[in-house]
Design an enzyme around this catalytic site. Structure first.
Site, PDB file in Angstrom:
ATOM      1  CG  LEU A 269      -2.151   0.780   1.285  1.00 39.98           C
ATOM      2  CD1 LEU A 269      -3.096   0.317   0.171  1.00 39.98           C
ATOM      3  CD2 LEU A 269      -2.837   0.636   2.641  1.00 39.98           C
TER       4      LEU A 269
ATOM      5  CG  HIS B 168      -6.137  -5.218 -10.376  1.00 42.25           C
ATOM      6  ND1 HIS B 168      -5.530  -5.658  -9.217  1.00 42.25           N
ATOM      7  CD2 HIS B 168      -7.186  -6.042 -10.580  1.00 42.25           C
ATOM      8  CE1 HIS B 168      -6.197  -6.690  -8.739  1.00 42.25           C
ATOM      9  NE2 HIS B 168      -7.210  -6.945  -9.546  1.00 42.25           N
TER      10      HIS B 168
HETATM   11  C1  GRF Z   1       1.016  -7.726 -13.317  1.00 45.86           C
HETATM   12  O1  GRF Z   1       0.040  -8.598 -13.831  1.00 45.86           O
HETATM   13  C2  GRF Z   1       0.393  -6.716 -12.405  1.00 45.86           C
HETATM   14  O2  GRF Z   1      -0.854  -6.261 -12.800  1.00 45.86           O
HETATM   15  C3  GRF Z   1       0.226  -7.529 -11.158  1.00 45.86           C
HETATM   16  O3  GRF Z   1       1.390  -8.317 -11.082  1.00 45.86           O
HETATM   17  C4  GRF Z   1       1.940  -8.468 -12.381  1.00 45.86           C
HETATM   18  C5  GRF Z   1       3.302  -7.862 -12.348  1.00 45.86           C
HETATM   19  O4  GRF Z   1       4.046  -8.221 -13.446  1.00 45.86           O
HETATM   20  N1  GRF Z   1      -0.074  -6.709 -10.031  1.00 45.86           N
HETATM   21  P1  GRF Z   1       5.444  -7.534 -13.727  1.00 45.86           P
HETATM   22  O5  GRF Z   1       6.233  -7.474 -12.432  1.00 45.86           O
HETATM   23  O6  GRF Z   1       5.189  -6.172 -14.297  1.00 45.86           O
HETATM   24  O7  GRF Z   1       6.101  -8.441 -14.711  1.00 45.86           O
END
Ligand code: GRF
Length: 193
Positions: free
Chosen positions: A86, A103
């Site tokens: 957070l 997300h």
């Molecule tokens: C992504 O799918 C993001 O939305 C989620 O975790 C993943 C992170 O991937 N919170 P990366 O570290 O950018 O490869």
């Protein structure tokens, strides 16, 4: 004027990499800082290989450390890209409307505390929904609650596993996140696509 961006990561950093690829020299935005809560985050290699300063937040709840780093690097926009903690409330207050998150689902569905990584895709598959997607949204004091800036749908296909679904969603994130950042840089503010 170039928009100065800080990207916060906790892991692999493929969204950071996609953003760096999209922001070639001459782009209206530049990644000037990478923040992480995990000193071993593999994604830090993308910062290192481009000589982008990286700051480890030893206490990610310490707003003073956050604000110091953002001020030192004259950051205009903060992008949470696979950042799992957070953001401290005083940081949200100081940068309201200037912190965005990606997300891997269609918020408000499959969001909130603890909904990250494989858990999101497992929950989507368990629900029987026929589609999921990507949400880019403003960050406020609550996980995954801020105003939505952009969403893209991704189909759930027969035989999908959490891994296969995650990979399909990630490809869409790699397009949508840079598109939202570029739109913000062109207009000087975060706006819905
Ligand atoms: C992504 O799918 C993001 O939305 C989620 O975790 C993943 C992170 O991937 N919170 P990366 O570290 O950018 O490869």
């Amino acid at each position: 004027m170039t928009m100065r961006i800080a990207v916060a990561i906790s892991g692999r950093g493929s969204n950071l990499q996609a953003l760096l690829r999209a922001l070639q020299p001459g782009a209206p935005a530049e990644v000037v800082l990478v923040l992480t809560d995990r000193p071993q985050a593999p994604g830090l290699s993308h910062a290192r290989s481009r000589n982008i300063p990286a700051v480890v937040l030893h206490d990610p709840a310490d707003a003073t450390a956050w604000l110091q780093a953002l001020q030192d690097h004259e950051v205009d926009l903060v992008v949470l890209a696979g950042y799992l903690r957070l953001v401290p409330a005083p940081v949200v207050a100081s940068y309201r409307g200037r912190i965005i998150n990606t997300h891997p689902a269609l918020l408000p569905a499959f969001g909130g505390k603890g909904m990250y990584g494989a858990r999101v895709h497992q929950a989507v598959l368990a629900s029987g929904d026929k589609e999921t997607g990507v949400t880019i949204h403003l960050v406020d004091e609550v996980y995954d609650r801020g105003d939505v800036l952009a969403q893209r749908r991704v189909p759930v296909l027969p035989g999908d596993t959490p891994e296969r679904l995650a990979a399909r969603v990630l490809e869409t994130e790699h397009q949508l996140l840079p598109a939202v950042v570029l739109a913000a840089a062109e207009t000087g503010r975060c706006r819905a696509l």
